[in-house]
Design a protein around this motif. Sequence first.
Motif, PDB file in Angstrom:
ATOM      1  N   THR A 122       0.763  -1.213   0.006  1.00  0.00           N
ATOM      2  CA  THR A 122      -0.118   0.042  -0.114  1.00  0.00           C
ATOM      3  C   THR A 122       0.914   1.317  -0.153  1.00  0.00           C
ATOM      4  N   ASN A 123       0.539   2.018  -0.591  1.00  0.00           N
ATOM      5  CA  ASN A 123       1.316   3.454  -0.866  1.00  0.00           C
ATOM      6  C   ASN A 123       0.484   4.506  -0.118  1.00  0.00           C
ATOM      7  N   THR A 124      -0.179   4.321   0.858  1.00  0.00           N
ATOM      8  CA  THR A 124      -1.035   5.373   1.522  1.00  0.00           C
ATOM      9  C   THR A 124      -0.179   5.781   2.635  1.00  0.00           C
ATOM     10  N   ILE A 125       0.116   7.274   2.678  1.00  0.00           N
ATOM     11  CA  ILE A 125       0.948   7.800   3.791  1.00  0.00           C
ATOM     12  C   ILE A 125      -0.224   8.895   4.263  1.00  0.00           C
ATOM     13  N   GLY A 126      -0.659   8.703   5.598  1.00  0.00           N
ATOM     14  CA  GLY A 126      -1.683   9.548   6.008  1.00  0.00           C
ATOM     15  C   GLY A 126      -3.113   8.669   6.024  1.00  0.00           C
ATOM     16  N   ASN A 127      -4.079   9.488   6.193  1.00  0.00           N
ATOM     17  CA  ASN A 127      -5.410   8.993   6.231  1.00  0.00           C
ATOM     18  C   ASN A 127      -5.697   8.186   5.120  1.00  0.00           C
ATOM     19  N   GLU A 175      -5.226   6.642   9.847  1.00  0.00           N
ATOM     20  CA  GLU A 175      -3.996   5.948   9.835  1.00  0.00           C
ATOM     21  C   GLU A 175      -3.613   5.650  11.447  1.00  0.00           C
TER      22      GLU A 175
END
Length: 130
Positions: A30-35, A129
Amino acid sequence: MVKRMIIYVVICSFALLIGCSKEPTKQIETNTIGNPTAQEVLRMDSNANIFMYRETVYNAGVPWVDELKLTKDIQVTEINHQSNNGKDFNNGTANKLEIGTKIFRVKERNDVLIAETGNGDIRFYQLVEG
């Protein structure tokens, strides 16, 4: 010299064992940084019931949230836009709640909001997150 040779053999054997495992390890990246964004939530679950408030996505249908004893407090926002496209989400946008749906905070928690609908209240959990 013998000690180095033994260490070399052990390292090579270990590398060979790792490289020859039966099944490659599957990793989900996953490339999610943050919410999480509305687009990410809808990509993972196209049937999710979500809305955005204060730049944060809230999601309905979380079983443990539905079981909590909560008291509805003051109205904090209202749904003013409806979209199934996560890219179109801004504060006040929902994908299933109707335009004009009133959203309330609860006294007991800061991470749950309640939508007041004609079919009853729906609880929404803040997706952050963590």
